[in-house]
Design a protein around this motif. Structure first.
Motif, PDB file in Angstrom:
ATOM      1  N   ARG A  70      -5.297  10.609  -1.899  1.00 19.40           N
ATOM      2  CA  ARG A  70      -5.739   9.400  -2.636  1.00 19.40           C
ATOM      3  C   ARG A  70      -5.258   8.043  -1.915  1.00 19.40           C
ATOM      4  N   LEU A  71      -4.482   8.347  -0.752  1.00 17.79           N
ATOM      5  CA  LEU A  71      -4.055   7.007   0.016  1.00 17.79           C
ATOM      6  C   LEU A  71      -4.629   7.273   1.476  1.00 17.79           C
ATOM      7  N   ALA A  72      -5.708   7.964   1.534  1.00 17.64           N
ATOM      8  CA  ALA A  72      -6.200   8.263   2.854  1.00 17.64           C
ATOM      9  C   ALA A  72      -6.388   7.173   3.824  1.00 17.64           C
ATOM     10  N   ALA A  73      -6.699   6.185   3.061  1.00 13.23           N
ATOM     11  CA  ALA A  73      -7.040   4.716   3.855  1.00 13.23           C
ATOM     12  C   ALA A  73      -6.032   4.214   5.025  1.00 13.23           C
ATOM     13  N   PHE A  74      -4.614   4.840   4.537  1.00 10.14           N
ATOM     14  CA  PHE A  74      -3.461   4.420   5.457  1.00 10.14           C
ATOM     15  C   PHE A  74      -3.309   5.718   6.611  1.00 10.14           C
ATOM     16  N   ALA A  75      -4.094   6.448   6.392  1.00  8.17           N
ATOM     17  CA  ALA A  75      -3.948   7.461   7.873  1.00  8.17           C
ATOM     18  C   ALA A  75      -4.091   6.947   9.257  1.00  8.17           C
ATOM     19  N   ASP A  76      -5.360   5.943   9.130  1.00 11.78           N
ATOM     20  CA  ASP A  76      -5.510   5.443  10.434  1.00 11.78           C
ATOM     21  C   ASP A  76      -5.508   3.801  10.387  1.00 11.78           C
ATOM     22  N   THR A  77      -4.463   3.610   9.603  1.00 15.55           N
ATOM     23  CA  THR A  77      -4.068   1.990   9.502  1.00 15.55           C
ATOM     24  C   THR A  77      -3.573   1.629  10.878  1.00 15.55           C
ATOM     25  N   ASP A  78      -3.881   0.273  11.166  1.00 15.73           N
ATOM     26  CA  ASP A  78      -3.311  -0.493  12.347  1.00 15.73           C
ATOM     27  C   ASP A  78      -1.977  -1.015  11.929  1.00 15.73           C
ATOM     28  N   TRP A  79      -0.908  -0.514  11.951  1.00 12.41           N
ATOM     29  CA  TRP A  79       0.222  -0.700  11.311  1.00 12.41           C
ATOM     30  C   TRP A  79       0.919  -2.103  11.715  1.00 12.41           C
ATOM     31  N   GLU A  80       0.857  -2.328  13.036  1.00 11.03           N
ATOM     32  CA  GLU A  80       1.327  -3.689  13.436  1.00 11.03           C
ATOM     33  C   GLU A  80       0.589  -4.788  12.712  1.00 11.03           C
ATOM     34  N   ARG A  81      -0.659  -4.405  12.576  1.00 14.09           N
ATOM     35  CA  ARG A  81      -1.326  -5.633  11.669  1.00 14.09           C
ATOM     36  C   ARG A  81      -0.871  -5.715  10.251  1.00 14.09           C
ATOM     37  N   ALA A  82      -0.774  -4.241   9.602  1.00 15.09           N
ATOM     38  CA  ALA A  82      -0.671  -4.412   8.411  1.00 15.09           C
ATOM     39  C   ALA A  82       0.895  -4.921   7.892  1.00 15.09           C
ATOM     40  N   PRO A  92      -2.890  15.016 -15.924  1.00 15.81           N
ATOM     41  CA  PRO A  92      -2.170  14.217 -14.971  1.00 15.81           C
ATOM     42  C   PRO A  92      -2.052  12.491 -15.148  1.00 15.81           C
ATOM     43  N   LEU A  93      -1.191  12.114 -14.627  1.00  8.96           N
ATOM     44  CA  LEU A  93      -0.986  10.511 -14.478  1.00  8.96           C
ATOM     45  C   LEU A  93      -2.309   9.991 -13.669  1.00  8.96           C
ATOM     46  N   ASP A  94      -2.791   8.890 -14.267  1.00  4.66           N
ATOM     47  CA  ASP A  94      -3.758   8.205 -13.486  1.00  4.66           C
ATOM     48  C   ASP A  94      -3.318   7.393 -12.380  1.00  4.66           C
ATOM     49  N   ALA A  95      -2.863   7.892 -11.100  1.00  3.86           N
ATOM     50  CA  ALA A  95      -2.189   7.312 -10.211  1.00  3.86           C
ATOM     51  C   ALA A  95      -2.326   7.727  -8.818  1.00  3.86           C
ATOM     52  N   ASP A  96      -2.333   6.841  -7.885  1.00  2.00           N
ATOM     53  CA  ASP A  96      -2.511   7.208  -6.498  1.00  2.00           C
ATOM     54  C   ASP A  96      -1.235   7.211  -5.841  1.00  2.00           C
ATOM     55  N   LEU A  97      -0.259   6.511  -6.340  1.00  2.00           N
ATOM     56  CA  LEU A  97       1.220   6.471  -5.749  1.00  2.00           C
ATOM     57  C   LEU A  97       2.097   6.303  -7.117  1.00  2.00           C
ATOM     58  N   VAL A  98       3.051   7.277  -6.830  1.00  2.00           N
ATOM     59  CA  VAL A  98       4.234   7.193  -8.189  1.00  2.00           C
ATOM     60  C   VAL A  98       5.384   7.138  -7.415  1.00  2.00           C
ATOM     61  N   VAL A  99       6.128   5.837  -7.780  1.00  2.00           N
ATOM     62  CA  VAL A  99       7.357   5.526  -7.057  1.00  2.00           C
ATOM     63  C   VAL A  99       8.572   5.838  -8.156  1.00  2.00           C
ATOM     64  N   VAL A 100       9.499   6.466  -7.929  1.00  2.00           N
ATOM     65  CA  VAL A 100      10.553   6.673  -8.955  1.00  2.00           C
ATOM     66  C   VAL A 100      12.034   6.253  -8.368  1.00  2.00           C
ATOM     67  N   VAL A 152       2.241  14.554 -11.658  1.00  2.00           N
ATOM     68  CA  VAL A 152       1.635  13.929 -10.507  1.00  2.00           C
ATOM     69  C   VAL A 152       0.315  14.573  -9.958  1.00  2.00           C
ATOM     70  N   PRO A 153      -0.817  13.942  -9.862  1.00  2.00           N
ATOM     71  CA  PRO A 153      -2.086  14.474  -9.558  1.00  2.00           C
ATOM     72  C   PRO A 153      -2.073  14.848  -8.249  1.00  2.00           C
ATOM     73  N   PRO A 154      -3.029  15.814  -8.169  1.00  2.00           N
ATOM     74  CA  PRO A 154      -3.175  16.542  -6.346  1.00  2.00           C
ATOM     75  C   PRO A 154      -3.663  15.230  -5.508  1.00  2.00           C
ATOM     76  N   GLY A 155      -3.163  15.100  -4.617  1.00  2.00           N
ATOM     77  CA  GLY A 155      -3.428  14.132  -3.607  1.00  2.00           C
ATOM     78  C   GLY A 155      -2.780  12.689  -3.684  1.00  2.00           C
ATOM     79  N   ALA A 156      -2.326  12.576  -4.985  1.00  2.00           N
ATOM     80  CA  ALA A 156      -1.363  11.546  -5.126  1.00  2.00           C
ATOM     81  C   ALA A 156      -0.234  11.413  -4.298  1.00  2.00           C
ATOM     82  N   HIS A 157       0.483  10.244  -4.045  1.00  2.00           N
ATOM     83  CA  HIS A 157       1.806  10.317  -3.256  1.00  2.00           C
ATOM     84  C   HIS A 157       2.808   9.958  -4.168  1.00  2.00           C
TER      85      HIS A 157
END
Length: 747
Positions: free
Chosen positions: A313-325, A425-433, A451-456
């Motif tokens: 669910r956070l696939a966009a971060f797989a090819d992120t330009d981390w220096e820029r981000a 499951p929760l409606d979430a892409d990222l769950v932080v505890v 936690v739904p499949p594919g969520a972080h």
């Protein structure tokens, strides 16, 4: 031979009750006139102020309190005079009737009052000011009181407290006496507050044999429940058998046979499975209560499936330009991330499950904020949670987003079922505890199920703190060698944090080095060798000295954290002394005595059990609040919790609350206070361990005051907690075999 005597009188007030033994000290008006009251001690369990009693016993004398009557048993006698009836009804005994309404009812019906309530309660509507609703509730309260009294009379001989009798009645209703007679061991499973020992005492009284298989099985379950209360998910079979033989005083062969019987039962039984011994040693046969075995298998399996999920669910971060981000992030937050923080941010946003750990001042909070900022910038649905209300509030303040307790997030229902789970499951892409060191096995399993499949899932916590109050060592197991869950440990203390004595001393303690206690503006040691004097000094520091010097509120801002509950410097004693200092008795201040405690408006209190029936989504063990109302007519006390929810307690439920001016360090996990005061005395010698002291110190935001002896402080810093908890989660995560009789299916 001592002459037996009979005394009749009206119970005016109860000055002390031991809820466990039923021993009571009361003052009784025998009608001698002159306002003289007789002191009665002994078996008055269940008697309520305002009742007329016929007591059997003998006369005695106390060196300090003088002549008194030693009551061995009593019966309730309904009052016959107008004055007696008025006092009886006005005592608060019947919910909905206070002194003013009692006056009105008795003025209207006179000596027929009790007959009317008993036989024709609908006639109460004749009384001026009593509407249909109040009339109906008074009639119902009278009937319930009568039924509870019958149960109490039956239970009186086995020393069961009033509140427990009320609970038994609420659980079983009219079947109460028959369950108690025929299936007493059911009480231990069904009724909160009744453990095996109380159920066993009742069973003995109703004639169940000492060597009954039912008794032995109940004893085995009790031994496993006790071990779960101490943090273990299972017990090695040999240890369980030895514990049960000692507890039950029966033959070893009988215990072995009954254990085999329990293992063969479908429901309510146990599971036996071979798991690696401590530190990977020789395998042991582990015996689990079924819910803990299921939870351990489920948690390991679900974490593994989350890690391996094809969907992201956070696939966009797989090819992120981390220096820029990260450059964009620095512009937004005004601060650069340290290298290990950058690693943690990347890990959380690219791995389906990740752990972030580290001590105070190492930047966990800023790292979490950074993860949330980046995720929200990509329009991700972020869900934030923590095990306690205070920790959830802190997380919300840190991130500027809504955060809730794990219990509220999952909407846990009576019985412990959650509204959110694998099917919903929760409606979430990222769950932080946050404060994940507090997650016990059962709660962690419920959370991960939702936690739904594919969520972080990002779990954040300090693994060096005390483990969870409930069974398991989830965070430690996730960080164990061989665990597939990736993790980052933050170790660098930031410059700003280095100026804090609280932070630097926390790290010194964690590294086995004594804290610096002189020349610090925020960390002090008051030396007092005598444990009792240290207790008194702790109270003075918390209630008077800190408020005077630092301008902090002693109820809201200062928390006393004790290594143990008992003893002169334990949380129990300190609560009594702190209540006297902070919320003393006043003529205009309502109060209610329950057992050995007195509750007053303004008291700081904590919930001591999970109660799924209270509040919007339950009130949970460790929830803290302040008493804001006390209604003696409706017999109800109101608490405003630290989650800003008003929760009501019937007077019969007050054993769910304890005072919280002082709490044990274990109960303080997940909370944070401006100032903490910690008695460190030789009286708590067996409890003095490094992770205990470290946890206490890390609860403070601004100020720590230690009170006690240097020798005790040295002991706490030197002593590393002995032994791990019995858990096989690390083994299962590392690819262990599923057990329970067979198959050898790998996770």
């Amino acid at each position: 031979m001592v002459q037996r005597a009979v005394v009749e009188g009206v119970l005016e007030r109860i000055t002390y009750t031991n809820e466990e033994s039923g021993y009571t000290v009361a003052r009784v008006d025998t009608g001698r006139g002159g306002g003289d009251l007789l002191t009665v001690v002994g078996a008055l369990l269940g008697a309520q102020p305002g009742e007329s009693l016929r007591m059997e016993g003998r006369w005695g004398s106390h060196p300090q309190y003088g002549r008194q009557f030693l009551c061995e048993n009593y019966t309730t006698v309904l009052p016959a005079t107008i004055q007696g009836i008025r006092r009886y009804l006005g005592s608060g005994l019947i919910k909905g009737i206070g002194p003013r309404i009692a006056d009105r009812i008795v003025s209207h019906f006179g000596t027929d009052t009790l007959d009317v309530i008993e036989q024709s309660p609908e006639r109460l509507i004749e009384v001026p000011g009593l509407g249909p609703k109040r009339t109906k509730s008074i009639g119902a309260a009278w009937e319930e009181q009568k039924a509870i009294k019958e149960v109490m009379v039956f239970l009186q001989g086995v020393g069961v407290s009033t509140s427990i009798a009320v609970r038994i009645y609420k659980q079983y209703g009219d079947a109460s006496v028959s369950v108690v007679r025929q299936e007493p061991y059911r009480l231990a499973a069904d009724v909160w507050g009744i453990g095996f020992l109380t159920a066993d005492r009742i069973a003995q009284a109703v004639g169940i044999p000492h060597d009954s298989p039912e008794r032995v099985k109940a004893g085995l379950r009790h031994a496993l429940s006790q071990s779960a209360d101490q943090g273990h998910c299972f017990l090695p079979e040999e240890q369980l058998i030895a514990d049960a033989v000692k507890l039950l005083q029966v033959d070893t062969g009988l215990v072995i046979d009954c254990l085999a019987g329990l293992a063969a039962e479908e429901e309510g039984g146990v599971v036996r499975e071979s798991v690696p011994g401590p530190d990977g040693g020789e395998p042991v046969t582990a015996v689990y209560l079924t819910p803990f075995h299921r939870a351990e298998l489920s948690l390991a399996g679900r974490l593994t499936r989350l890690l391996r999920a094809e969907e992201d669910r956070l696939a966009a971060f797989a090819d992120t330009d981390w220096e820029r981000a990260l450059g964009w992030l620095a512009g937004r937050t005004g601060a650069e991330l340290a290298p290990e923080q950058r690693d943690a941010v990347r890990l959380a946003l690219t791995s389906r499950v990740a752990v972030l750990t580290g001590g105070p001042g190492c930047g966990k909070s800023f790292t979490v904020r950074s993860v949330v900022e980046l995720a929200r910038a990509r329009k991700a649905r972020v869900v934030l949670a923590a095990p306690t209300g205070r920790a959830a509030k802190r997380l919300a303040e840190l991130t500027g987003a809504e955060a809730s307790t794990v219990h509220r997030l999952l909407e846990l229902k009576p019985g412990g079922d959650a509204a959110y789970d694998a099917d919903r499951p929760l409606d979430a892409d990222l769950v932080v505890v946050d404060e994940a060191s507090m997650l016990d096995l059962l709660l962690a399993n419920k959370l991960v199920k939702a936690v739904p499949p594919g969520a972080h899932l990002l779990l954040v916590g300090d693994v060096d703190q005390l483990p969870s109050v409930g069974a398991g060592e989830v965070l430690r197991d996730l960080l164990a060698p061989g665990s597939p869950v990736p993790a980052v440990r933050l170790t660098r203390i930031f410059r700003q944090a280095q100026q804090s004595g609280v932070v630097t001393n926390a790290h010194r303690i964690n590294n086995g080095v004594p804290p610096v206690t002189q020349g610090m503006a925020d960390f002090f040691l008051f030396v007092e060798e005598d444990t009792e004097e240290a207790g008194r000094l702790t109270v003075d520091v918390a209630a008077r000295r800190i408020p005077a010097k630092f301008g902090l509120d002693p109820r809201r801002d200062v928390q006393v954290l004790a290594p143990m509950h008992r003893g002169p410097a334990g949380a129990g004693t300190l609560n009594g002394l702190l209540q006297q200092a902070i919320t003393p008795a006043r003529p205009d201040l309502p109060e209610r005595r329950f057992g050995g405690r007195v509750f007053r408006v303004g008291d700081k209190v904590t919930q001591v059990r999970n109660n799924y029936e209270k509040g919007r989504n339950g009130v949970f063990n460790g929830t803290v609040g302040v008493v804001t109302g006390l209604d003696e007519v409706e017999q109800r006390l109101t608490v405003l919790t630290d989650e800003d929810e008003e929760v009501g307690y019937d007077f019969a439920e007050l054993d769910e609350l304890a005072h919280a001016y002082a709490v044990t360090i274990h109960r303080s996990q997940g909370s944070e206070y401006p100032a903490v005061v910690i008695p460190v005395t030789t009286g708590a010698w067996m409890m003095l361990q490094r992770n205990l002291l470290y946890t206490a110190v890390t609860r403070a935001k601004r100020l720590v005051v230690l009170v006690g002896s240097r020798r005790a402080l040295g002991q706490a810093v030197r002593t590393v907690s002995a032994g791990r908890r019995c858990t096989a989660l690390d083994h299962r995560l590392a690819g262990g075999v599923r057990g329970g009789g067979g198959g050898g299916v790998r996770l």
